[in-house]
Design a protein around this motif. Structure first.
Motif, PDB file in Angstrom:
ATOM      1  N   GLY A  64      24.777  31.032 -60.197  1.00  0.00           N
ATOM      2  CA  GLY A  64      25.664  30.509 -59.244  1.00  0.00           C
ATOM      3  C   GLY A  64      24.924  30.018 -57.927  1.00  0.00           C
ATOM      4  N   MET A  65      23.773  30.753 -57.734  1.00  0.00           N
ATOM      5  CA  MET A  65      22.793  30.298 -56.562  1.00  0.00           C
ATOM      6  C   MET A  65      22.290  28.819 -56.510  1.00  0.00           C
ATOM      7  SD  MET A  65      22.410  31.663 -53.581  1.00  0.00           S
ATOM      8  CE  MET A  65      22.014  30.612 -52.392  1.00  0.00           C
ATOM      9  N   SER A  66      21.726  28.795 -57.871  1.00  0.00           N
ATOM     10  CA  SER A  66      21.341  27.528 -58.376  1.00  0.00           C
ATOM     11  C   SER A  66      22.167  26.209 -58.205  1.00  0.00           C
ATOM     12  CB  SER A  66      20.465  27.490 -59.675  1.00  0.00           C
ATOM     13  OG  SER A  66      20.106  26.211 -60.205  1.00  0.00           O
ATOM     14  N   ARG A  67      23.423  26.487 -58.658  1.00  0.00           N
ATOM     15  CA  ARG A  67      24.575  25.600 -58.911  1.00  0.00           C
ATOM     16  C   ARG A  67      24.768  25.218 -57.334  1.00  0.00           C
ATOM     17  NH1 ARG A  67      27.359  24.287 -63.376  1.00  0.00           N
ATOM     18  NH2 ARG A  67      26.690  25.184 -65.223  1.00  0.00           N
ATOM     19  N   LEU A  68      24.810  26.383 -56.525  1.00  0.00           N
ATOM     20  CA  LEU A  68      25.392  26.213 -55.103  1.00  0.00           C
ATOM     21  C   LEU A  68      24.485  25.292 -54.270  1.00  0.00           C
ATOM     22  CD1 LEU A  68      27.129  26.712 -52.819  1.00  0.00           C
ATOM     23  CD2 LEU A  68      26.001  28.753 -52.262  1.00  0.00           C
ATOM     24  N   ASN A  69      23.014  25.661 -54.522  1.00  0.00           N
ATOM     25  CA  ASN A  69      22.027  24.908 -53.891  1.00  0.00           C
ATOM     26  C   ASN A  69      21.940  23.338 -54.231  1.00  0.00           C
ATOM     27  OD1 ASN A  69      20.814  26.809 -52.188  1.00  0.00           O
ATOM     28  ND2 ASN A  69      19.830  27.560 -53.950  1.00  0.00           N
ATOM     29  N   GLU A  70      22.441  23.204 -55.526  1.00  0.00           N
ATOM     30  CA  GLU A  70      22.416  21.765 -56.081  1.00  0.00           C
ATOM     31  C   GLU A  70      23.552  21.081 -55.456  1.00  0.00           C
ATOM     32  OE1 GLU A  70      22.888  19.306 -60.485  1.00  0.00           O
ATOM     33  OE2 GLU A  70      22.227  21.801 -60.229  1.00  0.00           O
ATOM     34  N   TYR A  71      24.642  21.708 -55.432  1.00  0.00           N
ATOM     35  CA  TYR A  71      26.119  21.053 -54.842  1.00  0.00           C
ATOM     36  C   TYR A  71      25.801  20.731 -53.263  1.00  0.00           C
ATOM     37  CZ  TYR A  71      30.868  20.151 -53.698  1.00  0.00           C
ATOM     38  OH  TYR A  71      32.249  19.583 -53.294  1.00  0.00           O
ATOM     39  N   LEU A  72      25.240  21.659 -52.377  1.00  0.00           N
ATOM     40  CA  LEU A  72      24.721  21.482 -51.145  1.00  0.00           C
ATOM     41  C   LEU A  72      23.903  20.318 -51.117  1.00  0.00           C
ATOM     42  CD1 LEU A  72      24.836  25.040 -49.721  1.00  0.00           C
ATOM     43  CD2 LEU A  72      26.824  23.573 -49.676  1.00  0.00           C
ATOM     44  N   ALA A  73      23.059  20.341 -51.697  1.00  0.00           N
ATOM     45  CA  ALA A  73      21.916  19.125 -51.779  1.00  0.00           C
ATOM     46  C   ALA A  73      22.869  17.789 -51.919  1.00  0.00           C
ATOM     47  CB  ALA A  73      20.651  19.449 -52.577  1.00  0.00           C
ATOM     48  N   GLN A  74      23.504  17.743 -52.697  1.00  0.00           N
ATOM     49  CA  GLN A  74      24.182  16.496 -53.213  1.00  0.00           C
ATOM     50  C   GLN A  74      25.278  15.971 -52.211  1.00  0.00           C
ATOM     51  OE1 GLN A  74      25.686  17.431 -57.115  1.00  0.00           O
ATOM     52  NE2 GLN A  74      23.946  16.933 -58.271  1.00  0.00           N
ATOM     53  N   GLY A  89      22.218  34.911 -51.530  1.00  0.00           N
ATOM     54  CA  GLY A  89      21.160  35.321 -52.535  1.00  0.00           C
ATOM     55  C   GLY A  89      21.114  36.369 -53.361  1.00  0.00           C
ATOM     56  N   GLU A  90      21.783  37.443 -52.603  1.00  0.00           N
ATOM     57  CA  GLU A  90      21.932  38.979 -53.277  1.00  0.00           C
ATOM     58  C   GLU A  90      23.341  38.975 -53.702  1.00  0.00           C
ATOM     59  OE1 GLU A  90      20.785  42.252 -51.169  1.00  0.00           O
ATOM     60  OE2 GLU A  90      18.783  41.391 -50.553  1.00  0.00           O
ATOM     61  N   ILE A  91      24.365  38.228 -53.460  1.00  0.00           N
ATOM     62  CA  ILE A  91      25.574  38.185 -53.902  1.00  0.00           C
ATOM     63  C   ILE A  91      25.974  37.261 -55.126  1.00  0.00           C
ATOM     64  CG2 ILE A  91      28.049  37.710 -53.420  1.00  0.00           C
ATOM     65  CD1 ILE A  91      27.273  38.253 -50.225  1.00  0.00           C
ATOM     66  N   LEU A  92      25.321  36.153 -55.222  1.00  0.00           N
ATOM     67  CA  LEU A  92      25.559  35.322 -56.494  1.00  0.00           C
ATOM     68  C   LEU A  92      24.515  35.566 -57.603  1.00  0.00           C
ATOM     69  CD1 LEU A  92      26.265  31.823 -54.821  1.00  0.00           C
ATOM     70  CD2 LEU A  92      27.871  33.858 -55.089  1.00  0.00           C
ATOM     71  N   SER A  93      25.079  35.380 -58.806  1.00  0.00           N
ATOM     72  CA  SER A  93      24.277  35.422 -59.846  1.00  0.00           C
ATOM     73  C   SER A  93      23.125  34.231 -59.560  1.00  0.00           C
ATOM     74  CB  SER A  93      25.151  35.214 -61.169  1.00  0.00           C
ATOM     75  OG  SER A  93      25.620  33.917 -61.007  1.00  0.00           O
ATOM     76  N   PRO A  94      21.991  34.426 -60.228  1.00  0.00           N
ATOM     77  CA  PRO A  94      21.082  33.162 -60.080  1.00  0.00           C
ATOM     78  C   PRO A  94      21.517  31.913 -60.787  1.00  0.00           C
ATOM     79  CG  PRO A  94      20.124  35.312 -61.081  1.00  0.00           C
ATOM     80  CD  PRO A  94      21.598  35.485 -61.206  1.00  0.00           C
ATOM     81  N   ALA A 130      27.682  43.848 -56.346  1.00  0.00           N
ATOM     82  CA  ALA A 130      27.101  43.128 -54.914  1.00  0.00           C
ATOM     83  C   ALA A 130      28.335  43.248 -54.120  1.00  0.00           C
ATOM     84  CB  ALA A 130      26.550  41.834 -54.958  1.00  0.00           C
ATOM     85  N   VAL A 131      29.620  43.131 -54.505  1.00  0.00           N
ATOM     86  CA  VAL A 131      30.735  42.631 -53.566  1.00  0.00           C
ATOM     87  C   VAL A 131      31.660  44.202 -53.655  1.00  0.00           C
ATOM     88  CG1 VAL A 131      30.553  40.474 -53.889  1.00  0.00           C
ATOM     89  CG2 VAL A 131      31.979  41.489 -55.532  1.00  0.00           C
ATOM     90  N   GLU A 132      31.646  44.927 -54.590  1.00  0.00           N
ATOM     91  CA  GLU A 132      32.542  46.104 -54.913  1.00  0.00           C
ATOM     92  C   GLU A 132      31.828  47.194 -54.295  1.00  0.00           C
ATOM     93  OE1 GLU A 132      33.341  46.656 -58.737  1.00  0.00           O
ATOM     94  OE2 GLU A 132      34.632  44.768 -58.857  1.00  0.00           O
ATOM     95  N   PRO A 151      26.910  22.999 -33.154  1.00  0.00           N
ATOM     96  CA  PRO A 151      27.427  23.420 -34.354  1.00  0.00           C
ATOM     97  C   PRO A 151      26.698  22.791 -35.475  1.00  0.00           C
ATOM     98  CG  PRO A 151      29.141  22.913 -32.813  1.00  0.00           C
ATOM     99  CD  PRO A 151      28.064  22.694 -32.144  1.00  0.00           C
ATOM    100  N   ASP A 152      26.185  21.486 -35.410  1.00  0.00           N
ATOM    101  CA  ASP A 152      25.508  20.782 -36.447  1.00  0.00           C
ATOM    102  C   ASP A 152      23.949  21.297 -36.555  1.00  0.00           C
ATOM    103  OD1 ASP A 152      25.079  19.788 -34.368  1.00  0.00           O
ATOM    104  OD2 ASP A 152      25.494  17.540 -34.946  1.00  0.00           O
ATOM    105  N   ALA A 153      23.527  21.807 -35.661  1.00  0.00           N
ATOM    106  CA  ALA A 153      22.166  22.386 -35.588  1.00  0.00           C
ATOM    107  C   ALA A 153      21.421  23.020 -37.088  1.00  0.00           C
ATOM    108  CB  ALA A 153      21.785  23.183 -34.404  1.00  0.00           C
ATOM    109  N   GLY A 154      20.580  22.737 -37.494  1.00  0.00           N
ATOM    110  CA  GLY A 154      20.115  23.196 -38.587  1.00  0.00           C
ATOM    111  C   GLY A 154      19.382  24.633 -38.406  1.00  0.00           C
ATOM    112  N   VAL A 155      19.552  25.488 -39.234  1.00  0.00           N
ATOM    113  CA  VAL A 155      18.854  26.846 -39.129  1.00  0.00           C
ATOM    114  C   VAL A 155      18.188  27.173 -40.528  1.00  0.00           C
ATOM    115  CG1 VAL A 155      20.180  27.841 -37.243  1.00  0.00           C
ATOM    116  CG2 VAL A 155      20.941  28.083 -39.557  1.00  0.00           C
ATOM    117  N   THR A 156      17.065  28.032 -40.718  1.00  0.00           N
ATOM    118  CA  THR A 156      16.656  28.592 -41.567  1.00  0.00           C
ATOM    119  C   THR A 156      17.209  29.896 -42.125  1.00  0.00           C
ATOM    120  OG1 THR A 156      14.261  27.579 -41.042  1.00  0.00           O
ATOM    121  CG2 THR A 156      14.431  29.463 -42.749  1.00  0.00           C
ATOM    122  N   GLY A 157      17.580  29.845 -43.269  1.00  0.00           N
ATOM    123  CA  GLY A 157      18.118  31.477 -43.997  1.00  0.00           C
ATOM    124  C   GLY A 157      19.549  31.444 -43.946  1.00  0.00           C
ATOM    125  N   GLY A 158      20.206  30.207 -43.685  1.00  0.00           N
ATOM    126  CA  GLY A 158      21.625  30.133 -43.819  1.00  0.00           C
ATOM    127  C   GLY A 158      22.430  30.681 -44.907  1.00  0.00           C
TER     128      GLY A 158
END
Length: 289
Positions: free
Chosen positions: A214-224, A207-212, A249-251, A195-202
């Motif tokens: 939002g995606m930037s903020r998410l990556n920053e939050y996950l990195a922190q 990337g297509e659902i969130l605004s640029p 993207a969601v409707e 369950p804790d194994a790292g994968v590429t492309g998770g």
């Protein structure tokens, strides 16, 4: 032998791309991700031949040699939405994928000495129908809509038929609507990783659902916050989706003759109930968000 079998219009090509993107890393852990051109035509011909005869002697060895080229691997990941039929064969006899149990049994006999698992995404029938019929002609659509009882379509019925055909095969199922939240787990489970194994492309779907932004903020939050639990991570992703998801993207715009707003609502309620029924089928593992 791991077979990813669709369904059609459920991010299957993106899933294959992510699996291939992890190919080198997976190989180090004994997991092979052969390129589709190496096995799709071969398996298609073999499945068609088995409609009239038992698998040829030695076919398993030939297949494995073709897939692995002499390398030794513990797990082989194969993906094709047409394993159980084309998009045209996704509906029939008032059910989903009428050929699925037979095709699953063929694959089981072909790889009789191997452990076999099936992975398959499902989708709300109210949106699956229009997506699967997007390239169909008017006469095909009208003819099919006359034959189908839309309120009787059940994914659970498909998996009950498949379990009866291949009772020793584990079938892993998830809802396409949940895919952005569970994408990493889908990749890990297919590869048989911890369950804790790292994968590429998770985060490939996000990337297509969130605004640029939002995606930037998410990556920053996950990195922190690199040590979040899987549950916490999914809650974070869900929160970012609520705030930054792009409407287009969601409707989903459902456009199919006969699918009224009231019918779509009723089909959606039935789908929600059907998801719970799937989780009670023996031999089925369900990936929940």
């Amino acid at each position: 032998m791991i077979f990813q079998t669709g369904a059609h219009s459920t991010e299957h090509e993106r899933l294959l791309k992510c699996l291939l993107g992890n190919r080198d890393g997976f190989a180090q852990m004994g997991v092979a991700v052969p390129p589709p051109r190496r096995y799709r035509p071969l398996l298609k011909d073999a499945l068609e031949m088995m409609e009239n005869a038992e698998p040829a002697p030695g076919i398993r060895g030939t297949m494995v040699e073709t897939l692995l080229g002499g390398a030794e691997k513990d797990r082989v990941l194969l993906s094709n939405t047409h394993f159980f039929g084309t998009q045209r064969e996704a509906f029939g006899d008032n059910c989903f994928y009428p050929l699925a149990p037979q095709r699953a049994a063929y694959l089981r006999r072909m790889f009789a000495d191997d452990q076999m698992e099936i992975f398959m995404a499902i989708r709300n029938p109210a949106s699956f129908l229009p997506a699967a019929l997007v390239n169909a002609g008017r006469s095909r659509i009208s003819g099919l809509m006359e034959k189908l009882d839309l309120l009787e379509l059940r994914w659970s019925e498909l998996f009950e038929r498949m379990h009866a055909a291949v009772p020793d095969v584990t079938i892993t199922v998830w809802c396409n609507e949940d895919a952005p939240l569970i994408w990493e787990q889908i990749l890990r489970d297919m590869a048989g990783l911890k369950p804790d194994a790292g994968v590429t492309g998770g985060l490939a779907l996000l990337g297509e659902i969130l605004s640029p932004e939002g995606m930037s903020r998410l990556n920053e939050y996950l990195a922190q916050h690199p040590n979040m639990s899987e549950l916490h991570r999914r809650r974070v992703i869900a929160a970012f989706m609520d705030k930054y998801a792009l409407d287009e993207a969601v409707e989903e715009e459902i456009d199919l003759p006969g699918l009224t707003e009231d019918l779509v609502e009723e089909m959606t309620e039935i789908y929600d109930e059907d998801v719970f029924a799937i989780q009670r089928i023996p031999g089925v593992q369900f990936i929940a968000p």
